[in-house]
Design a protein around this motif. Structure first.
Motif, PDB file in Angstrom:
ATOM      1  N   ASN A 264      48.208  36.188   8.223  1.00  0.00           N
ATOM      2  CA  ASN A 264      47.802  36.312   9.621  1.00  0.00           C
ATOM      3  C   ASN A 264      47.903  34.976  10.347  1.00  0.00           C
ATOM      4  O   ASN A 264      48.388  34.908  11.481  1.00  0.00           O
ATOM      5  CB  ASN A 264      46.374  36.851   9.710  1.00  0.00           C
ATOM      6  CG  ASN A 264      46.271  38.300   9.286  1.00  0.00           C
ATOM      7  OD1 ASN A 264      47.253  39.029   9.270  1.00  0.00           O
ATOM      8  ND2 ASN A 264      45.079  38.718   8.922  1.00  0.00           N
ATOM      9  N   THR A 265      47.439  33.905   9.704  1.00  0.00           N
ATOM     10  CA  THR A 265      47.511  32.582  10.324  1.00  0.00           C
ATOM     11  C   THR A 265      48.947  32.230  10.685  1.00  0.00           C
ATOM     12  O   THR A 265      49.235  31.754  11.790  1.00  0.00           O
ATOM     13  CB  THR A 265      46.934  31.514   9.379  1.00  0.00           C
ATOM     14  OG1 THR A 265      45.531  31.732   9.226  1.00  0.00           O
ATOM     15  CG2 THR A 265      47.164  30.106   9.901  1.00  0.00           C
ATOM     16  N   LEU A 266      49.871  32.460   9.764  1.00  0.00           N
ATOM     17  CA  LEU A 266      51.273  32.137  10.035  1.00  0.00           C
ATOM     18  C   LEU A 266      51.854  33.045  11.110  1.00  0.00           C
ATOM     19  O   LEU A 266      52.638  32.590  11.954  1.00  0.00           O
ATOM     20  CB  LEU A 266      52.082  32.241   8.741  1.00  0.00           C
ATOM     21  CG  LEU A 266      51.835  31.096   7.752  1.00  0.00           C
ATOM     22  CD1 LEU A 266      52.413  31.438   6.386  1.00  0.00           C
ATOM     23  CD2 LEU A 266      52.441  29.791   8.267  1.00  0.00           C
ATOM     24  N   SER A 267      51.478  34.306  11.110  1.00  0.00           N
ATOM     25  CA  SER A 267      51.987  35.234  12.132  1.00  0.00           C
ATOM     26  C   SER A 267      51.575  34.777  13.522  1.00  0.00           C
ATOM     27  O   SER A 267      52.401  34.733  14.452  1.00  0.00           O
ATOM     28  CB  SER A 267      51.467  36.649  11.858  1.00  0.00           C
ATOM     29  OG  SER A 267      51.891  37.121  10.596  1.00  0.00           O
ATOM     30  N   TRP A 268      50.291  34.428  13.689  1.00  0.00           N
ATOM     31  CA  TRP A 268      49.841  33.927  14.985  1.00  0.00           C
ATOM     32  C   TRP A 268      50.516  32.603  15.320  1.00  0.00           C
ATOM     33  O   TRP A 268      50.809  32.314  16.497  1.00  0.00           O
ATOM     34  CB  TRP A 268      48.325  33.754  14.988  1.00  0.00           C
ATOM     35  CG  TRP A 268      47.548  35.024  14.792  1.00  0.00           C
ATOM     36  CD1 TRP A 268      46.651  35.304  13.798  1.00  0.00           C
ATOM     37  CD2 TRP A 268      47.580  36.193  15.632  1.00  0.00           C
ATOM     38  NE1 TRP A 268      46.142  36.568  13.957  1.00  0.00           N
ATOM     39  CE2 TRP A 268      46.686  37.141  15.076  1.00  0.00           C
ATOM     40  CE3 TRP A 268      48.291  36.531  16.785  1.00  0.00           C
ATOM     41  CZ2 TRP A 268      46.475  38.397  15.629  1.00  0.00           C
ATOM     42  CZ3 TRP A 268      48.098  37.790  17.349  1.00  0.00           C
ATOM     43  CH2 TRP A 268      47.201  38.698  16.779  1.00  0.00           C
ATOM     44  N   THR A 269      50.784  31.789  14.307  1.00  0.00           N
ATOM     45  CA  THR A 269      51.446  30.504  14.540  1.00  0.00           C
ATOM     46  C   THR A 269      52.853  30.697  15.082  1.00  0.00           C
ATOM     47  O   THR A 269      53.271  30.010  16.028  1.00  0.00           O
ATOM     48  CB  THR A 269      51.485  29.672  13.240  1.00  0.00           C
ATOM     49  OG1 THR A 269      50.150  29.469  12.767  1.00  0.00           O
ATOM     50  CG2 THR A 269      52.144  28.315  13.473  1.00  0.00           C
TER      51      THR A 269
END
Length: 461
Positions: A264-269
């Motif tokens: 999720n963190t990478l997707s939002w990034t």
């Protein structure tokens, strides 16, 4: 002189269901609006008394005291999936498991998994083509699940086993979100179709996990993966080790927490970088200067300052977990307020991370804000992407390392742009995930220095 917390100002409520409809319709917006009512805001969700806490000192007090503030009813529902793992266990059970697991996640040990993270990411990139349209959230979920299963089991888990685990975790997320919207009023044992799917998915996941544990018990080989270290972790006082059920619970917890949050963190990034090309250009400049076309290593992270600032800022705007709850186990005090037993204390990372009192231009994506000075000035209880107190996420170091290494590996080779007009909707379930994924177009970055194909990595001995 103390004051009853439920005498404090609160938003207008429905006479029957209280604030339940407001929270269910748009939880992030509603909780943000609650911030204007004070440091503690009393709510009523059906029959459940709730307080939203926005004072960092009070937040720290709640998260430090694991005896008076236990996991809320919503998180206890997860015991069907995670059993008595570190995320859900309480009291002596939690303390015993934490003491066993803590050495396994020592920074020196988890640093050895950096090579696996980069190798698996580079392997994924070999199948990407210029101009393709992808759901980048699905890609990140698949990649981080493969990585965490490799780190746990030291084996390339076959496609069937990986799919069983991925499906079970995905079904769990959707099940949990549907129950949150119903305030957990529908019992999980009731034979509704979604409950049947949920329990069946867990049964299939359990079968896959127990099979891998049993195979390891039979082989009894020294592999130095997470499963081996958990199996051989020994309590210093009692000399006890984990039984198969405890191992299953910790493995399930690691698979959920160890891939979902980083994905999720990478997707939002990727979404944020697509929206802010000036940040992406600065990232590219750092990667070219530090890596010069080579694949990143754990040793490179200390020089990839801006890369890590981007991750911190992404987790500020889109925290891996947007809301956590603690239930008051005994009548207690928070500051000058009396809080009765049974009250749920709500702490929202989404609300605190965007608080204008602590962050200038709180809605803006500004990785440069993460200076040493800012981090020293921030009160504890403001920036808590991994929680805080004795129950702070045990995999924090693993997740931070993984997010930075994956970002650096992918951003060197591809520019990722969100498809114009695609609607991205944050879904605050157990984690904060994009409800409909994130559709992107891949653009291969030209004129990159070539790097040799990495040799197959093995886990450190």
């Amino acid at each position: 002189m103390t004051q009853d917390v439920f005498d404090l100002p609160s938003p207008p409520a429905n006479s029957i269901v209280g604030h339940l409809l407001d929270l269910g319709q748009d939880p992030l917006a509603f909780l943000t609006a609650c911030r204007d009512y004070g440091d503690i805001v009393p709510l009523r969700l059906g029959l459940t008394p709730v307080c939203v806490v926005t004072n960092p000192d009070y937040i720290e007090a709640v998260l430090k005291d694991r005896e008076n503030f236990i996991k809320s009813r919503g998180f206890r529902v997860l015991k069907t999936l995670l059993g008595e793992g570190l995320l859900t266990a309480e009291g002596d059970t939690w303390f015993h498991q934490r003491r066993l697991a803590q050495p396994v996640f020592h920074q020196k040990r988890i640093s050895g998994y950096g090579e696996i993270m980069v190798e698996y990411t580079n392997r994924m990139l070999q199948n990407w083509q210029d101009g393709e349209v992808h759901d980048i959230h699905a890609d990140m979920m698949r990649l981080t699940l493969e990585i965490v299963m490799k780190c746990i089991f030291n084996t390339d888990v076959n496609a069937g086993e990986a799919k069983v685990v991925a499906d079970a975790l995905d079904i769990t997320m959707h099940w949990f979100e549907s129950k949150r919207r119903q305030n957990f009023l529908v019992w999980e044992w009731f034979p509704r179709p979604e409950n049947v799917r949920y329990r069946q998915a867990i049964a299939e996941m359990d079968a896959a996990i127990y099979q891998l544990i049993n195979e390891r018990r039979k082989n009894n080989t020294e592999t130095h993966d997470l499963l081996f270290m958990l199996m051989n972790a020994e309590d210093e006082e009692t000399h006890e080790r984990m039984n198969d059920k405890q191992l299953r619970d910790e493995v399930a917890t690691l698979m959920l927490a160890g891939h979902e949050t980083t994905a999720n963190t990478l997707s939002w990034t990727w979404m944020l970088l697509s929206q802010h090309p000036e940040v992406r250009e600065k990232l590219q400049a750092e990667l070219e200067q530090v890596l010069q076309g080579k694949l990143p290593t754990v040793e490179d992270l200390r020089r990839l300052t801006y890369t890590q600032q981007i991750i911190k800022e992404s987790m500020r705007l889109y925290p891996p977990v947007s809301l956590l709850g603690r239930e008051v186990a005994h009548d207690t005090k928070i500051g000058e307020y009396e809080v009765p037993q049974g009250t749920t204390m709500m702490i929202s990372q989404w609300v605190m991370h965007r608080h204008p009192k602590y962050f200038e231009q709180p809605e803006a994506f500004q990785p440069e804000r993460w200076t040493e000075e800012l981090e020293k000035q921030l009160p504890r209880g403001v920036y808590i992407p991994f929680g805080d107190g004795p129950r702070i996420c045990i995999g924090k170091g693993f997740a931070q390392m993984e997010a930075a290494l994956l970002l650096a590996t992918i951003a060197q080779k591809f520019q990722i742009d969100v498809v114009p007009g695609f609607s991205i909707v944050p879904q605050p379930s157990i984690t904060l995930r994009p409800e409909y994924g994130i559709k992107v177009t891949l653009q291969q970055i030209a004129q990159q220095l070539s790097s040799p194909e990495p040799e197959k990595q093995v886990l450190p001995q």
